[in-house]
Design an enzyme around this catalytic site. Structure first.
Site, PDB file in Angstrom:
ATOM      1  CG  ASP B  11      63.200  14.730  24.575  1.00  0.00           C
ATOM      2  OD1 ASP B  11      61.991  14.469  23.307  1.00  0.00           O
ATOM      3  OD2 ASP B  11      64.382  13.532  24.123  1.00  0.00           O
ATOM      4  CE1 TYR B  13      58.893   8.760  20.231  1.00  0.00           C
ATOM      5  CE2 TYR B  13      58.248  11.319  19.117  1.00  0.00           C
ATOM      6  CZ  TYR B  13      58.507   9.616  19.595  1.00  0.00           C
ATOM      7  OH  TYR B  13      56.459   9.927  19.232  1.00  0.00           O
ATOM      8  CB  THR B  15      64.657  12.200  27.250  1.00  0.00           C
ATOM      9  OG1 THR B  15      65.787  12.160  26.280  1.00  0.00           O
ATOM     10  CG2 THR B  15      64.731  12.311  28.787  1.00  0.00           C
ATOM     11  NE  ARG B  42      66.100  10.100  17.868  1.00  0.00           N
ATOM     12  CZ  ARG B  42      65.645  10.580  18.548  1.00  0.00           C
ATOM     13  NH1 ARG B  42      63.840  10.755  17.222  1.00  0.00           N
ATOM     14  NH2 ARG B  42      65.381  11.450  19.723  1.00  0.00           N
ATOM     15  CB  SER B 117      57.196  14.506  22.544  1.00  0.00           C
ATOM     16  OG  SER B 117      57.803  13.583  21.683  1.00  0.00           O
ATOM     17  CG  ASN B 118      60.380  16.983  18.063  1.00  0.00           C
ATOM     18  OD1 ASN B 118      60.561  18.089  17.735  1.00  0.00           O
ATOM     19  ND2 ASN B 118      61.859  16.893  17.248  1.00  0.00           N
ATOM     20  CE  LYS B 150      61.431  18.684  21.750  1.00  0.00           C
ATOM     21  NZ  LYS B 150      61.791  17.649  23.185  1.00  0.00           N
ATOM     22  CB  SER B 174      66.340  16.330  27.068  1.00  0.00           C
ATOM     23  OG  SER B 174      66.211  15.824  25.450  1.00  0.00           O
ATOM     24  CG  ASN B 176      67.863  13.298  21.688  1.00  0.00           C
ATOM     25  OD1 ASN B 176      68.785  13.101  21.049  1.00  0.00           O
ATOM     26  ND2 ASN B 176      66.380  13.141  21.877  1.00  0.00           N
ATOM     27  CG  PHE B 178      67.817  18.029  18.894  1.00  0.00           C
ATOM     28  CD1 PHE B 178      68.150  16.466  19.044  1.00  0.00           C
ATOM     29  CD2 PHE B 178      66.849  18.743  18.197  1.00  0.00           C
ATOM     30  CE1 PHE B 178      67.284  15.653  18.732  1.00  0.00           C
ATOM     31  CE2 PHE B 178      65.663  18.095  19.290  1.00  0.00           C
ATOM     32  CZ  PHE B 178      65.743  16.315  19.030  1.00  0.00           C
ATOM     33  CG  ASP B 179      64.743  18.661  23.013  1.00  0.00           C
ATOM     34  OD1 ASP B 179      64.547  19.894  23.185  1.00  0.00           O
ATOM     35  OD2 ASP B 179      63.919  17.570  23.830  1.00  0.00           O
TER      36      ASP B 179
END
Lengths: 246, 246
Positions: B11, B13, B15, B42, B117-118, B150, B174, B176, B178-179
């Site tokens: 990931d 952002y 990470t 964010r 990545s998103n 994601k 990651s 994050n 959620f990720d």
């Protein structure tokens, strides 16, 4: 605005019912943490509806409500036994309705009235019964029927499937930004109730968790779908739609 | 853990790149508000990826990054002209990589390495170039190719489609929550980098926005899909997978 409207549909959590009313239960369980836990819990609860939806791993709102509380307590290094979580989460069955809810619902008695909520059928049945609103609704609709949380279109489609109405014949009322976007994107006429945000006061530069919650979830979203109308109280709504024949 | 691994996917952002590094730009534009705007921005940016996904109204990450900043500034009654938003949001093109990122990527040079990545393709291209990581990746994958953010399975499927590998041949890294859930639910082996949370300190009962951000987004989620391994630094990762032949 009143022409051709066949049903008034209300969001439950944060619109008719004050989710902040769980704070008393939380504070009693964890003195000093009432405000913080309540804010994080609610934010996480909604996040979990969105994330499980995107992952294609639906779980009902009662399960996710408990998961979100579990997350919150663990993050704060507080006791998160399953029994503790279950007992505190049960506060969601007995939320306090907002003062303006009854007046609004009574004022719309000539129309079809419904709830469309993320809540599980058991949560909603108890919520409506406990608040004495049993007679106020033609139907209490849970998205669990479709296993699709708001703002997914499938969730809003339940209204048309239930009442046989088109989206443009529905007035949908919510205080939740994500719900307003979703309902508007689906095609409903949408009334936003500004429960917390929009107060024209200077924000402090550093904020506590309650102010941050308002900041994050109390304002109109800057996505493409905005409410047709914003009110400060549900009590304003019947007047907007009242007509000589009603 | 090293057997049968064919690709390491990161990931971006939060990470590899520190999203907190936009705070300096924000603070310069709105003195005193750097921390608050950065945290709300964010949180809203990610919310907007989830909400537009659920509504079936995809917009790319650059558009949503600006929308989220616009929301944040308006909520704080600050100047949110399109030009201002565009200039500040551009900070996302030049995020600072974490100190441990380079070491980790160099240590895995014997393996396929990628970003998933998103971020939009333009955002990611500039990010990687600006940080001097051009040579560190076999591929920089943007979910924009699939128009699926994601944690939707379609986003993660891009890895297999690109490298011809099965989910269980991929190590996904990651920070994050959620990720991590999404990647684990998809079938990757997942390493969580604990960037901010998990510090074993007593939380204060009232917190500022930075602590609240950590609380909300820095911890392991209590959904069903948890990381296979948690590290505190990316630098730990090459050692875990190092083998005599590597």
């Amino acid at each position: 605005m009143r022409q051709g409207i066949k049903a008034f549909v209300f969001d439950a959590y944060g619109t008719l019912y004050d989710i902040g009313s769980v704070e008393q239960t939380v504070e009693a369980a964890f003195p000093g943490y009432g405000s913080l836990i309540t804010a994080v819990w609610r934010m996480k609860q909604l996040e979990y509806t969105w994330l499980t939806s995107m992952m294609g791993k639906y779980e009902d709102f009662w399960v996710l409500t408990k998961r979100a509380l579990d997350y919150t307590l663990r993050s704060l290094h507080l006791d998160a036994t399953a029994h503790r979580v279950e007992c505190i989460a049960a506060a969601y069955f007995h939320l306090r309705p907002y003062d303006d809810a009854r007046h609004c619902l009574d004022g719309l008695i000539a129309h079809k009235r419904a709830i469309l909520s993320n809540g599980s059928p058991a949560m909603l049945a108890e919520l409506v019964k406990f608040s004495g609103f049993d007679q106020c609704f033609d139907r209490v609709l849970s998205v669990d029927t479709k296993q699709a949380f708001k703002p997914a279109p499938d969730a809003y489609a339940l209204v048309g499937e239930t009442f046989g109405v088109r989206p443009n014949e529905v007035v949908f009322v919510s205080s939740n930004g994500f719900d307003i976007c979703g309902a508007k994107s689906f095609g409903f006429t949408v009334i936003r109730v500004a429960r917390s945000g929009d107060r024209d006061k200077a924000m402090r530069r550093r904020v506590d968790e309650r102010a941050l919650f308002d900041l994050l979830r109390g304002r109109a979203e800057t996505l493409n779908y905005t409410a047709d109308l914003t009110v400060r109280s549900l009590a304003e709504i019947p007047h907007i739609f009242e007509s000589p024949g009603a």
